[in-house]
Design a protein around this motif. Structure first.
Motif, PDB file in Angstrom:
ATOM      1  N   ASP A 217      -0.822   7.666  -6.266  1.00 26.99           N
ATOM      2  CA  ASP A 217       0.020   8.258  -7.303  1.00 26.99           C
ATOM      3  C   ASP A 217      -0.570   8.097  -8.701  1.00 26.99           C
ATOM      4  O   ASP A 217      -0.164   8.802  -9.627  1.00 26.99           O
ATOM      5  CB  ASP A 217       1.416   7.612  -7.291  1.00 26.99           C
ATOM      6  CG  ASP A 217       2.146   7.838  -5.982  1.00 26.99           C
ATOM      7  OD1 ASP A 217       1.866   8.853  -5.304  1.00 26.99           O
ATOM      8  OD2 ASP A 217       2.980   6.989  -5.625  1.00 26.99           O
ATOM      9  N   ASP A 218      -1.501   7.174  -8.873  1.00 32.66           N
ATOM     10  CA  ASP A 218      -2.095   6.881 -10.174  1.00 32.66           C
ATOM     11  C   ASP A 218      -3.220   7.882 -10.446  1.00 32.66           C
ATOM     12  O   ASP A 218      -4.137   8.011  -9.636  1.00 32.66           O
ATOM     13  CB  ASP A 218      -2.640   5.450 -10.168  1.00 32.66           C
ATOM     14  CG  ASP A 218      -3.178   4.998 -11.510  1.00 32.66           C
ATOM     15  OD1 ASP A 218      -3.588   5.860 -12.326  1.00 32.66           O
ATOM     16  OD2 ASP A 218      -3.219   3.779 -11.745  1.00 32.66           O
ATOM     17  N   PRO A 219      -3.171   8.593 -11.569  1.00 33.27           N
ATOM     18  CA  PRO A 219      -4.230   9.569 -11.881  1.00 33.27           C
ATOM     19  C   PRO A 219      -5.626   8.938 -11.937  1.00 33.27           C
ATOM     20  O   PRO A 219      -6.612   9.609 -11.650  1.00 33.27           O
ATOM     21  CB  PRO A 219      -3.839  10.128 -13.253  1.00 33.27           C
ATOM     22  CG  PRO A 219      -2.429   9.732 -13.479  1.00 33.27           C
ATOM     23  CD  PRO A 219      -2.129   8.576 -12.599  1.00 33.27           C
ATOM     24  N   ASP A 220      -5.706   7.658 -12.292  1.00 27.43           N
ATOM     25  CA  ASP A 220      -7.011   6.984 -12.386  1.00 27.43           C
ATOM     26  C   ASP A 220      -7.562   6.564 -11.029  1.00 27.43           C
ATOM     27  O   ASP A 220      -8.748   6.250 -10.920  1.00 27.43           O
ATOM     28  CB  ASP A 220      -6.915   5.750 -13.289  1.00 27.43           C
ATOM     29  CG  ASP A 220      -6.603   6.110 -14.731  1.00 27.43           C
ATOM     30  OD1 ASP A 220      -7.008   7.220 -15.166  1.00 27.43           O
ATOM     31  OD2 ASP A 220      -5.965   5.302 -15.424  1.00 27.43           O
ATOM     32  N   THR A 221      -6.722   6.510  -9.999  1.00 29.51           N
ATOM     33  CA  THR A 221      -7.175   6.009  -8.698  1.00 29.51           C
ATOM     34  C   THR A 221      -6.925   6.967  -7.537  1.00 29.51           C
ATOM     35  O   THR A 221      -7.356   6.693  -6.422  1.00 29.51           O
ATOM     36  CB  THR A 221      -6.485   4.664  -8.377  1.00 29.51           C
ATOM     37  OG1 THR A 221      -5.065   4.855  -8.368  1.00 29.51           O
ATOM     38  CG2 THR A 221      -6.858   3.589  -9.380  1.00 29.51           C
ATOM     39  N   LYS A 222      -6.255   8.079  -7.781  1.00 31.01           N
ATOM     40  CA  LYS A 222      -5.849   8.962  -6.688  1.00 31.01           C
ATOM     41  C   LYS A 222      -7.024   9.530  -5.900  1.00 31.01           C
ATOM     42  O   LYS A 222      -6.886   9.862  -4.733  1.00 31.01           O
ATOM     43  CB  LYS A 222      -4.945  10.076  -7.194  1.00 31.01           C
ATOM     44  CG  LYS A 222      -5.643  11.070  -8.097  1.00 31.01           C
ATOM     45  CD  LYS A 222      -4.675  12.131  -8.567  1.00 31.01           C
ATOM     46  CE  LYS A 222      -5.366  13.002  -9.581  1.00 31.01           C
ATOM     47  NZ  LYS A 222      -5.470  14.358  -9.236  1.00 31.01           N
ATOM     48  N   ASP A 223      -8.203   9.622  -6.506  1.00 36.06           N
ATOM     49  CA  ASP A 223      -9.366  10.184  -5.825  1.00 36.06           C
ATOM     50  C   ASP A 223     -10.274   9.123  -5.212  1.00 36.06           C
ATOM     51  O   ASP A 223     -11.321   9.466  -4.655  1.00 36.06           O
ATOM     52  CB  ASP A 223     -10.169  11.050  -6.798  1.00 36.06           C
ATOM     53  CG  ASP A 223      -9.379  12.278  -7.239  1.00 36.06           C
ATOM     54  OD1 ASP A 223      -8.605  12.819  -6.415  1.00 36.06           O
ATOM     55  OD2 ASP A 223      -9.530  12.696  -8.399  1.00 36.06           O
ATOM     56  N   ILE A 224      -9.898   7.866  -5.284  1.00 31.57           N
ATOM     57  CA  ILE A 224     -10.721   6.806  -4.679  1.00 31.57           C
ATOM     58  C   ILE A 224     -10.618   6.916  -3.163  1.00 31.57           C
ATOM     59  O   ILE A 224      -9.521   6.920  -2.605  1.00 31.57           O
ATOM     60  CB  ILE A 224     -10.263   5.405  -5.158  1.00 31.57           C
ATOM     61  CG1 ILE A 224     -10.589   5.243  -6.639  1.00 31.57           C
ATOM     62  CG2 ILE A 224     -10.928   4.307  -4.325  1.00 31.57           C
ATOM     63  CD1 ILE A 224     -10.086   3.940  -7.247  1.00 31.57           C
ATOM     64  N   ASP A 225     -11.763   7.008  -2.520  1.00 29.05           N
ATOM     65  CA  ASP A 225     -11.801   7.109  -1.068  1.00 29.05           C
ATOM     66  C   ASP A 225     -12.274   5.812  -0.420  1.00 29.05           C
ATOM     67  O   ASP A 225     -12.057   5.607   0.769  1.00 29.05           O
ATOM     68  CB  ASP A 225     -12.713   8.260  -0.641  1.00 29.05           C
ATOM     69  CG  ASP A 225     -12.664   8.490   0.853  1.00 29.05           C
ATOM     70  OD1 ASP A 225     -11.551   8.715   1.379  1.00 29.05           O
ATOM     71  OD2 ASP A 225     -13.724   8.409   1.497  1.00 29.05           O
ATOM     72  N   GLU A 226     -12.939   4.951  -1.212  1.00 28.64           N
ATOM     73  CA  GLU A 226     -13.442   3.693  -0.643  1.00 28.64           C
ATOM     74  C   GLU A 226     -13.363   2.578  -1.682  1.00 28.64           C
ATOM     75  O   GLU A 226     -13.677   2.779  -2.846  1.00 28.64           O
ATOM     76  CB  GLU A 226     -14.886   3.846  -0.161  1.00 28.64           C
ATOM     77  CG  GLU A 226     -15.399   2.586   0.530  1.00 28.64           C
ATOM     78  CD  GLU A 226     -16.756   2.793   1.162  1.00 28.64           C
ATOM     79  OE1 GLU A 226     -16.793   3.092   2.369  1.00 28.64           O
ATOM     80  OE2 GLU A 226     -17.758   2.671   0.446  1.00 28.64           O
TER      81      GLU A 226
END
Length: 181
Positions: free
Chosen positions: A155-164
């Motif tokens: 839900d966090d814009p800074d972490t939503k794309d972290i995959d690993e």
């Protein structure tokens, strides 16, 4: 005693008190910083938790890294190098440590999470890093880490794309009275 002498004594006492407080803060700085990081997840420090909230849809990878300070004669490695987990799921993995000497040695692990922005969402329920570890000569042990990744990471814009996420440990020797001589 004159008024000037009285002020000088009062000023000297105040300066001694200020110096004592600064010295006390210098000794307290490291434990206070560590407590602040563990409480807030600052600087990639994983949070401590009592239990996992429960799995949600989706997957995130977690990679495990192991390092040893050259002064500690151990072998240290993750039993499993990576996992894919559902955010919120309680997960247990193992690290293996082996004392490569004939004498008992003690180590303490420090840890971090990268990317740092994932730190506030990575919570440990159980970890060998919470206490010192003592291994007898030649002993090998499997040490569990029980953790979860908070579903709010998506839900966090800074972490939503972290995959690993990488969980990294470094073991350092602990000086005991017998080894500090």
């Amino acid at each position: 005693m004159t008024a000037v002498a009285s002020r000088n004594v009062r000023t000297a006492r105040m300066m001694a008190l200020v110096a004592a407080c600064m010295l006390a803060l210098a000794f307290a700085a490291v434990p206070l910083y560590r407590a602040f990081c563990q409480l807030t997840g600052f600087d990639g420090t994983p949070l401590r938790a009592e239990r996992a909230p429960g799995a949600v849809a989706g997957q995130i990878g977690v990679r495990f890294d192991a390092n040893i300070n050259a002064a500690l004669p151990w072998k240290f490695e993750p039993v499993q190098e990576t996992v894919r987990i559902a955010p919120g799921a309680r997960t247990q993995i193992l690290y293996r440590a082996t004392n490569l000497t004939a004498r008992t040695t003690t180590g303490q692990a420090v840890f971090n999470v990268t990317p740092e922005t994932a730190g506030p969402y990575f919570s440990k329920i159980e970890c060998f890093c919470f206490t010192e570890q003592t291994l007898k000569g030649g002993q090998s042990v499997d040490m569990p880490v029980v953790f979860y990744v908070d579903p709010k990471i998506k839900d966090d814009p800074d972490t939503k794309d972290i995959d690993e996420i990488t969980l990294s440990y470094t073991f350092y020797p602990v000086e005991t009275p017998a080894t500090a001589r």
